[in-house]
Design a protein around this motif. Structure first.
Motif, PDB file in Angstrom:
ATOM      1  N   SER A 132      33.640  23.454  29.940  1.00 23.04           N
ATOM      2  CA  SER A 132      32.529  24.400  30.196  1.00 23.04           C
ATOM      3  C   SER A 132      33.029  25.600  30.985  1.00 23.04           C
ATOM      4  CB  SER A 132      31.358  23.740  30.927  1.00 23.04           C
ATOM      5  OG  SER A 132      31.673  22.459  31.334  1.00 23.04           O
ATOM      6  N   VAL A 146      33.305  30.207  30.494  1.00 27.50           N
ATOM      7  CA  VAL A 146      33.079  31.252  31.492  1.00 27.50           C
ATOM      8  C   VAL A 146      34.331  32.129  31.584  1.00 27.50           C
ATOM      9  CG1 VAL A 146      32.500  31.672  33.908  1.00 27.50           C
ATOM     10  CG2 VAL A 146      31.597  29.663  32.757  1.00 27.50           C
ATOM     11  N   GLN A 188      28.537  37.897  39.088  1.00 28.80           N
ATOM     12  CA  GLN A 188      27.565  36.876  38.687  1.00 28.80           C
ATOM     13  C   GLN A 188      28.254  35.731  37.956  1.00 28.80           C
ATOM     14  OE1 GLN A 188      24.717  39.221  36.534  1.00 28.80           O
ATOM     15  NE2 GLN A 188      23.658  39.859  38.406  1.00 28.80           N
ATOM     16  N   LEU A 189      29.265  36.121  37.168  1.00 30.22           N
ATOM     17  CA  LEU A 189      30.016  35.100  36.438  1.00 30.22           C
ATOM     18  C   LEU A 189      30.763  34.186  37.411  1.00 30.22           C
ATOM     19  CD1 LEU A 189      30.294  34.752  33.386  1.00 30.22           C
ATOM     20  CD2 LEU A 189      32.520  35.822  33.542  1.00 30.22           C
ATOM     21  N   THR A 226      28.556  31.628  38.989  1.00 29.87           N
ATOM     22  CA  THR A 226      28.091  30.454  38.217  1.00 29.87           C
ATOM     23  C   THR A 226      29.071  29.289  38.314  1.00 29.87           C
ATOM     24  OG1 THR A 226      29.155  31.364  36.274  1.00 29.87           O
ATOM     25  CG2 THR A 226      26.768  31.686  36.433  1.00 29.87           C
ATOM     26  N   PRO A 257      28.208  26.430  41.370  1.00 26.91           N
ATOM     27  CA  PRO A 257      27.124  25.473  41.112  1.00 26.91           C
ATOM     28  C   PRO A 257      27.365  24.634  39.866  1.00 26.91           C
ATOM     29  CG  PRO A 257      26.327  27.753  41.067  1.00 26.91           C
ATOM     30  CD  PRO A 257      27.760  27.797  41.445  1.00 26.91           C
ATOM     31  N   LEU A 258      27.901  25.270  38.823  1.00 26.15           N
ATOM     32  CA  LEU A 258      28.162  24.539  37.581  1.00 26.15           C
ATOM     33  C   LEU A 258      29.094  23.368  37.854  1.00 26.15           C
ATOM     34  CD1 LEU A 258      27.740  24.708  34.448  1.00 26.15           C
ATOM     35  CD2 LEU A 258      29.917  25.909  34.350  1.00 26.15           C
TER      36      LEU A 258
END
Ligand code: ATP
Length: 597
Positions: free
Chosen positions: A195, A199, A260-261, A264, A267-268
């Protein structure tokens, strides 16, 4: 793997310090080992709380090794000895991490220094042809921003290495504690990593956009600086503001998206990891295969592993975002695809007879029409040659070739009997001084601006040069004389004063060949008279090549070369050319005589 590609690109930077990365890896491994050992010691510590150590003989290698460590320590002392050992390993781990941080800061500052220096050196050495075809804003961005970002890529690379070492050591420990649980963790980690990979891909795209947006913004800034007078004179402030804001908004949007990327990832990673931990706990307890101390230690190692995996993931994403910057700097530093003016080996001892152009043709770009065509002229020593022709005829191009700012495309330029290309470049240029209409004045003192002509000049020589350039009087009237700061581009001086400083700089150089690119814009008559007088005295016994706009220069020249559309159309003395009644005579009567009448 894109990361591997970037790492390969970064390797040349590390070449001068081949020992640093292995040392960082060793320190990283040792620090992870001592941290891992500290955590593992919780197993015998928890077991000694249960007082089961002496009986426990496990098939687990790690547990046996840890039990063996304290076999000779009486059980009532273990509660003190083991925490001391845990503290010792924490201390050791932090000393090693600290050494690594210090080593890296040393490496970072040395490499960023070298990189900036190499980029600037490239800028100074690459041929004008290359610079002409690149926007200055882009080059400035490479020097000012992308170089830093490329160094950041190095810092991320080191983070990646250290995190990878820790992850490696911790995974080994997990395997030793329970390989079944570790396998489960590995599968889950691969899923998490997958995942993060998505990103990472987006980050690379955004990184490219960020470089472009920064290039564009740097261009707007430069245009703003250099076009300030024009912008205000034409009242285009709001138009320029709008263009600047658009470029700036592009930078804002890309950097916001990148941030912003990055935001993420944590938390991801954390949510997925928490799910993983809980699953393991439940599975292990359901199976009842692990003893509680072992399970707790496993979870504790896993818990400590999480931030390292997160760091590893962030480092990969960051590295991807920084790839475009590394590529930008590395491609700028790549010498194989750029033109250079190569220096010859023959030293220049002085001009004896003349500079000869033999059937010289030149084009700035292969697809452009020639700026000079089949030019054959002689520029005799200690004489004044005036170059005359309409705008765009090729006069400056001829000067550019004499200074070897560009190399000719066809024909040959000879200095006496030696091809110009075979002369030692610095030697040759050290005998030339240019006084041009687009004078560059550095934002420093008057003294430093004059001394630029010859850095080792003495105070007396500087004053003598200023006197000869008729600059002494106005300089001594400046608030701090020679130490007055002249401002950006010499903004605090008048046009005539700037020209006289430039002339003093050329005089101080004491050149054998003086190149004059006369100003087309009219100076006030006093300044013009002073400058002309200074040039006349200084030109005696020197080879002067002048792009002539003043009647006086043309009248004093020993020979006049008339250039039109890149060709030499007429050549000779003033009388000879007037007698020919050709192109020059027409120009002379129209342009220069009208100045007199
Ligand atoms: N850096 C460059 N790149 C591409 N073309 C150029 C470059 N400099 C000049 N040229 C072209 O070469 C030709 C000759 O230009 P050059 O500057 O030598 O003319 P000039 O006679 O000095 O003109 P002026 O008196 O207006 O300064 C022109 O067509 C010009 O457009």
């Amino acid at each position: 793997m894109k990361e591997a590609q970037t790492i390969r690109q970064l390797l040349p930077l590390l070449k001068p310090y081949p020992w640093v990365i292995p040392l960082i890896i060793i320190l990283g491994l040792l620090s992870s080992l001592s941290e891992g050992l500290g955590i593992s010691l919780f197993i015998p510590f928890l077991q000694s709380l249960e007082q089961t150590t002496s009986q426990s003989v496990s098939s687990n290698l790690l547990l046996n090794f840890l039990n063996q460590l304290f076999i000779y320590v009486p059980s009532n002392h273990r509660l003190l000895i083991i925490p001391l050992c845990i503290f010792g390993s924490v201390l050791l781990k932090n000393c090693l991490s600290y050494s690594n941080a210090i080593l890296f800061s040393w490496l970072y500052s040395h490499i960023s220094y070298r990189l900036r220096s190499s980029v600037f050196k490239q800028l100074l050495n690459v041929s004008y042809g290359f610079l002409d075809s690149h926007q200055s804003g882009k080059l400035l961005n490479t020097l000012a921003t992308e170089t830093w970002r490329a160094c950041d890529a190095l810092s991320v690379l080191v983070d990646l290495i250290i995190s990878a070492c820790t992850v490696f050591v911790f995974v080994m420990l997990l395997l030793l504690v329970s390989w079944q649980l570790t396998l489960l963790v590995a599968v889950a980690l691969i899923l998490i990593s997958f995942s993060i990979q998505q990103v990472s891909r987006q980050a690379k795209q955004l990184g490219k956009q960020a470089v472009q947006a920064n290039d564009h913004l740097a261009n707007r800034m430069l245009e703003g600086f250099y076009g300030m007078r024009l912008i205000r004179a034409f009242g285009q402030e709001s138009y320029e503001q709008k263009r600047f804001d658009q470029a700036s908004a592009q930078v804002r949007n890309t950097s916001m998206k990148l941030d912003q990327l990055y935001a993420t990832i944590e938390p991801l990673s954390e949510v997925l990891s928490a799910a993983l931990l809980l699953c393991i706990l439940v599975i292990a307890l359901l199976q009842d295969r692990a003893t509680l101390p072992t399970l707790l230690t496993f979870i504790f190692i896993l818990y400590r592993l999480q931030p390292k995996v997160k760091q590893l993931d962030s480092a990969r994403v960051n590295l991807n975002a920084l790839i475009p910057s590394v590529e930008d700097v590395m491609s700028f530093l790549d010498c194989s695809d750029k033109p250079y003016i190569r220096s010859g080996r023959t030293s220049f001892k002085g001009l004896k007879q003349a500079i000869y152009f033999e059937s010289v043709s030149f084009r700035y770009n292969p697809l452009d029409k020639p700026a000079l065509r089949n030019v054959s002229i002689q520029i005799p020593r200690a004489k004044t040659t005036a170059l005359v022709g309409s705008s765009g005829a090729g006069k400056s191009t001829l000067i550019n070739l004499i200074c070897r700012f560009y190399d000719i495309t066809e024909g040959e330029i000879y200095v006496d009997d030696c091809p110009l290309r075979q002369l030692h470049l610095a030697d040759w240029r050290s005998r030339i001084a240019i006084v041009s209409q687009d004078i560059h004045i550095f934002n420093t003192t008057v003294r430093e601006n004059i001394t630029y002509g010859r850095l080792e000049a003495t105070e007396d020589e500087i004053i003598a040069a200023a006197r000869q350039a008729h600059a002494q009087e106005f300089i001594s009237n400046l608030p701090q004389g020679y130490d007055t700061q002249v401002g950006d581009q010499g903004i605090r001086l008048s046009g005539g004063q700037r020209q006289r400083i430039a002339l003093a700089r050329a005089i101080l150089r004491n050149p054998e060949i003086l190149i004059l690119d006369e100003a087309t814009n009219a100076l006030d008559s006093v300044s013009e008279h002073l400058i002309q007088k200074a040039i006349n005295t200084f030109s005696q016994d020197r080879t002067v090549i002048a792009i002539a706009h003043r009647l006086s220069t043309i009248e004093q020249a020993d020979q006049i070369v008339v250039i039109e559309e890149g060709r030499v159309v007429e050549q000779g003395s003033l009388q000879h050319l007037l007698k020919l009644n050709g192109m020059f005579a027409k120009l002379y009567h129209l342009q220069y005589r009208s100045v007199l009448t």
